[in-house]
Design a protein around this motif. Sequence first.
Motif, short mmCIF file in Angstrom:
data_model
loop_
_atom_site.label_atom_id
_atom_site.label_comp_id
_atom_site.label_asym_id
_atom_site.label_seq_id
_atom_site.Cartn_x
_atom_site.Cartn_y
_atom_site.Cartn_z
N MET A 1 0.84 -1.17 0.00
CA MET A 1 0.00 0.00 0.00
C MET A 1 0.89 1.24 0.00
N SER A 2 0.51 2.23 -0.76
CA SER A 2 1.29 3.46 -0.81
C SER A 2 0.45 4.63 -0.31
N VAL A 3 1.13 5.68 0.10
CA VAL A 3 0.50 6.85 0.68
C VAL A 3 1.00 8.08 -0.06
N ARG A 4 0.10 8.99 -0.40
CA ARG A 4 0.48 10.25 -1.05
C ARG A 4 0.82 11.26 0.03
N GLU A 11 5.66 22.13 -4.19
CA GLU A 11 4.34 22.15 -4.81
C GLU A 11 3.83 20.76 -5.18
N ARG A 12 4.73 19.82 -5.38
CA ARG A 12 4.30 18.51 -5.84
C ARG A 12 4.07 17.54 -4.68
N GLU A 13 3.33 16.47 -4.99
CA GLU A 13 3.09 15.39 -4.04
C GLU A 13 3.94 14.19 -4.45
N ILE A 14 4.24 13.35 -3.46
CA ILE A 14 4.97 12.13 -3.75
C ILE A 14 4.16 10.95 -3.23
N GLU A 15 4.47 9.77 -3.72
CA GLU A 15 3.83 8.55 -3.26
C GLU A 15 4.91 7.67 -2.65
N VAL A 16 4.69 7.28 -1.39
CA VAL A 16 5.69 6.49 -0.68
C VAL A 16 5.04 5.23 -0.12
N VAL A 21 6.07 6.09 5.94
CA VAL A 21 5.38 7.33 6.29
C VAL A 21 6.02 8.02 7.49
N ARG A 22 6.32 7.29 8.54
CA ARG A 22 6.92 7.92 9.73
C ARG A 22 8.24 8.60 9.41
N ARG A 31 0.61 13.78 5.21
CA ARG A 31 -0.25 12.99 4.32
C ARG A 31 -1.08 13.92 3.46
N ALA A 32 -1.17 13.64 2.18
CA ALA A 32 -1.94 14.46 1.27
C ALA A 32 -3.43 14.25 1.50
N GLU A 33 -3.81 13.05 1.84
CA GLU A 33 -5.21 12.76 2.15
C GLU A 33 -5.26 12.23 3.58
#
Length: 63
Positions: A1-4, A11-16, A21-22, A31-33
């Motif tokens: 599972m990835s998190v934005r 300005e940009r978002e990344i997915e990790v 996450v920590r 977290r973007a969401e």
Amino acid sequence: MSVRMKHKDLEREIEVPAISVRHYERSGWKRAEPEPPAPDGETAAAPAAETPTAPRRRREGGD
């Protein structure tokens, strides 16, 4: 599972990966969401699976 995730200075978002996450949060990323609520008030983590343990072996020639 990835998190934005997003950073206040970028300005940009990344997915990790969720496991990272920590690490990113310590560097100022957010977290973007929002994290989805757990169903029925349970924790988001899956419960640990119970596995049977083997019986202990006797040692020969000792205590």
